[in-house]
Design an enzyme around this catalytic site. Sequence first.
Site, PDB file in Angstrom:
ATOM      1  N   ARG A  18      49.472  53.187  33.874  1.00 17.86           N
ATOM      2  CA  ARG A  18      48.501  52.176  34.312  1.00 17.86           C
ATOM      3  C   ARG A  18      47.095  52.656  33.974  1.00 17.86           C
ATOM      4  O   ARG A  18      46.886  53.802  33.595  1.00 17.86           O
ATOM      5  CB  ARG A  18      48.666  51.857  35.795  1.00 17.86           C
ATOM      6  CG  ARG A  18      48.767  53.063  36.715  1.00 17.86           C
ATOM      7  CD  ARG A  18      48.097  52.820  38.003  1.00 17.86           C
ATOM      8  NE  ARG A  18      46.695  52.506  37.802  1.00 17.86           N
ATOM      9  CZ  ARG A  18      45.771  53.412  37.526  1.00 17.86           C
ATOM     10  NH1 ARG A  18      46.080  54.682  37.417  1.00 17.86           N
ATOM     11  NH2 ARG A  18      44.519  53.047  37.339  1.00 17.86           N
ATOM     12  N   GLY A  19      46.132  51.718  34.154  1.00 11.45           N
ATOM     13  CA  GLY A  19      44.764  51.986  33.725  1.00 11.45           C
ATOM     14  C   GLY A  19      44.594  51.338  32.365  1.00 11.45           C
ATOM     15  O   GLY A  19      45.427  51.530  31.464  1.00 11.45           O
ATOM     16  N   ARG A  61      51.751  43.199  30.797  1.00  6.13           N
ATOM     17  CA  ARG A  61      50.694  42.934  31.797  1.00  6.13           C
ATOM     18  C   ARG A  61      49.682  42.013  31.153  1.00  6.13           C
ATOM     19  O   ARG A  61      49.245  42.257  30.027  1.00  6.13           O
ATOM     20  CB  ARG A  61      50.032  44.227  32.283  1.00  6.13           C
ATOM     21  CG  ARG A  61      50.917  45.017  33.236  1.00  6.13           C
ATOM     22  CD  ARG A  61      50.143  46.107  33.955  1.00  6.13           C
ATOM     23  NE  ARG A  61      49.416  45.611  35.112  1.00  6.13           N
ATOM     24  CZ  ARG A  61      48.562  46.363  35.815  1.00  6.13           C
ATOM     25  NH1 ARG A  61      48.325  47.608  35.467  1.00  6.13           N
ATOM     26  NH2 ARG A  61      47.952  45.855  36.869  1.00  6.13           N
ATOM     27  N   CYS A 127      39.128  52.034  42.943  1.00  9.52           N
ATOM     28  CA  CYS A 127      40.395  52.154  42.232  1.00  9.52           C
ATOM     29  C   CYS A 127      40.457  53.477  41.464  1.00  9.52           C
ATOM     30  O   CYS A 127      39.946  54.498  41.953  1.00  9.52           O
ATOM     31  CB  CYS A 127      40.635  50.948  41.324  1.00  9.52           C
ATOM     32  SG  CYS A 127      42.355  50.850  40.751  1.00  9.52           S
ATOM     33  N   ASP A 196      38.796  46.310  33.166  1.00  8.28           N
ATOM     34  CA  ASP A 196      40.023  45.878  32.488  1.00  8.28           C
ATOM     35  C   ASP A 196      39.669  44.942  31.336  1.00  8.28           C
ATOM     36  O   ASP A 196      40.267  44.999  30.265  1.00  8.28           O
ATOM     37  CB  ASP A 196      40.978  45.212  33.477  1.00  8.28           C
ATOM     38  CG  ASP A 196      41.615  46.268  34.374  1.00  8.28           C
ATOM     39  OD1 ASP A 196      41.021  46.592  35.418  1.00  8.28           O
ATOM     40  OD2 ASP A 196      42.678  46.804  33.998  1.00  8.28           O
ATOM     41  N   ASN A 206      38.036  43.425  36.868  1.00  2.00           N
ATOM     42  CA  ASN A 206      38.486  44.776  37.241  1.00  2.00           C
ATOM     43  C   ASN A 206      39.286  44.676  38.537  1.00  2.00           C
ATOM     44  O   ASN A 206      39.437  43.585  39.098  1.00  2.00           O
ATOM     45  CB  ASN A 206      37.272  45.701  37.394  1.00  2.00           C
ATOM     46  CG  ASN A 206      37.654  47.165  37.458  1.00  2.00           C
ATOM     47  OD1 ASN A 206      38.421  47.651  36.619  1.00  2.00           O
ATOM     48  ND2 ASN A 206      37.166  47.879  38.449  1.00  2.00           N
ATOM     49  N   LYS A 207      39.792  45.808  38.999  1.00  2.00           N
ATOM     50  CA  LYS A 207      40.696  45.836  40.157  1.00  2.00           C
ATOM     51  C   LYS A 207      40.172  45.015  41.323  1.00  2.00           C
ATOM     52  O   LYS A 207      38.982  45.021  41.615  1.00  2.00           O
ATOM     53  CB  LYS A 207      40.919  47.300  40.573  1.00  2.00           C
ATOM     54  CG  LYS A 207      41.893  47.545  41.695  1.00  2.00           C
ATOM     55  CD  LYS A 207      43.242  46.875  41.563  1.00  2.00           C
ATOM     56  CE  LYS A 207      43.864  46.895  40.197  1.00  2.00           C
ATOM     57  NZ  LYS A 207      44.534  48.092  39.844  1.00  2.00           N
ATOM     58  N   LYS A 232      37.470  46.969  25.518  1.00  2.00           N
ATOM     59  CA  LYS A 232      37.749  46.167  26.724  1.00  2.00           C
ATOM     60  C   LYS A 232      36.919  44.885  26.719  1.00  2.00           C
ATOM     61  O   LYS A 232      36.949  44.118  27.675  1.00  2.00           O
ATOM     62  CB  LYS A 232      37.511  46.996  27.977  1.00  2.00           C
ATOM     63  CG  LYS A 232      38.527  48.131  28.082  1.00  2.00           C
ATOM     64  CD  LYS A 232      38.195  49.075  29.190  1.00  2.00           C
ATOM     65  CE  LYS A 232      39.197  50.223  29.207  1.00  2.00           C
ATOM     66  NZ  LYS A 232      38.743  51.299  30.102  1.00  2.00           N
TER      67      LYS A 232
HETATM   68  P1  RI2 Z   1      40.437  53.097  32.817  1.00  2.00           P
HETATM   69  C1  RI2 Z   1      42.839  49.793  36.232  1.00  2.00           C
HETATM   70  O1  RI2 Z   1      43.795  48.768  36.319  1.00  2.00           O
HETATM   71  C2  RI2 Z   1      41.697  49.631  37.216  1.00  2.00           C
HETATM   72  O2  RI2 Z   1      41.357  48.281  37.453  1.00  2.00           O
HETATM   73  C3  RI2 Z   1      40.620  50.396  36.500  1.00  2.00           C
HETATM   74  O3  RI2 Z   1      39.321  50.109  36.959  1.00  2.00           O
HETATM   75  C4  RI2 Z   1      40.835  49.908  35.057  1.00  2.00           C
HETATM   76  O4  RI2 Z   1      42.250  49.835  34.920  1.00  2.00           O
HETATM   77  C5  RI2 Z   1      40.230  50.761  33.984  1.00  2.00           C
HETATM   78  O5  RI2 Z   1      40.821  52.032  33.954  1.00  2.00           O
HETATM   79  P2  RI2 Z   1      45.333  49.061  36.775  1.00  2.00           P
HETATM   80  O6  RI2 Z   1      46.100  49.356  35.518  1.00  2.00           O
HETATM   81  O7  RI2 Z   1      40.782  52.497  31.495  1.00  2.00           O
HETATM   82  O8  RI2 Z   1      45.367  50.192  37.766  1.00  2.00           O
HETATM   83  O9  RI2 Z   1      38.960  53.385  32.949  1.00  2.00           O
HETATM   84  O10 RI2 Z   1      45.802  47.758  37.403  1.00  2.00           O
HETATM   85  O11 RI2 Z   1      41.293  54.304  33.145  1.00  2.00           O
END
Ligand code: RI2
Length: 309
Positions: A18-19, A61, A127, A196, A206-207, A232
């Site tokens: 995730r992320g 996703r 998050c 995101d 974003n989250k 992004k």
């Molecule tokens: P990085 C995450 O989404 C969060 O919303 C976080 O802020 C965003 O991705 C960016 O994350 P999720 O996958 O790319 O946890 O900076 O739903 O790591």
Amino acid sequence: MNDIIFSTASDIRDMKVRGAGRIARAGALALAAYAEAYTVRDLEQFRSDIRKASDTLLDSRPTAVSLWNGVHATVRGLKDAESFEAAREAVIADGRRFAEESEKAVQRIARIGSKRIKSGDTLMTHCNSSAAIGVIAEAVRQGKDIKVYATESRPWRQGILTVNDLSKAGVDVTLIIDSAVRTVMSRVDRVFVGADTITSSGSLINKIGTSQVAMAARECRAEFNVCSETYKFSPKTMFGDTVTIEERNIDEVVRPGEIPEGVKVFNPVFDTTPARYIDNIITELGIMSPGAVYGVMVRQLGDSIFNLE
Ligand code: RI2
């Protein structure tokens, strides 16, 4: 289809990976690995299978455009390739290049964003964003004396990951529940969150809860910074497409039998923070205002802008 595609898509769907940055790199590298293992030496068959593999990954996703951009950067050489070998080499090289550049972008954002932080600052993050954590960790590495509040981020509680990451980096970090944001914001100088997706008008997806953090920051005169690689940015939003906000299963929020039958649960994963609440977008190309996003998208798209509508 090769197991790597199904297992990567299922890891992304189940949030084992995730992320927004990580899922983009995972998608790009899965396609590269799939191409490397591909044995049917037929260009049309390869094109069609890579398209199916891309769709499987993209279905995992829906919200983070990083995955879409990562997949598209990986398959962009397919169309013009004149042989199976050339097409396969292009997918392998472009997937690996995307992942490498993505890692470099996070490091560059850390260096650029850390300059916004002064010794004595109190920060907040929401998050678990590797881009935002990179900025904070770099400031501490430079010897700046800072305190950080990290939100729990229900229901997945990615704040636990964040306090672990920050603590390992030697950061003085305090975990708060999401509903403590307004109370704590009066002590905060700057907020750093990830992204995101960023739309052509500079709004942030974003989250869930990010928009409340931004509103509290505005009310308390705390600076609101978004740490975002430019992949992004969502070029499709230039032409009217809206961003699908993922909703996940209610059992992430309540246990079976905990609430009366007939009571509904709404579990959106992301929210939209309007551009007017955002002070800075920190990217690998530098710090920009939300109003500058459209120009960056146009420049990055070049002539392919006409194929997007
Ligand atoms: P990085 C995450 O989404 C969060 O919303 C976080 O802020 C965003 O991705 C960016 O994350 P999720 O996958 O790319 O946890 O900076 O739903 O790591």
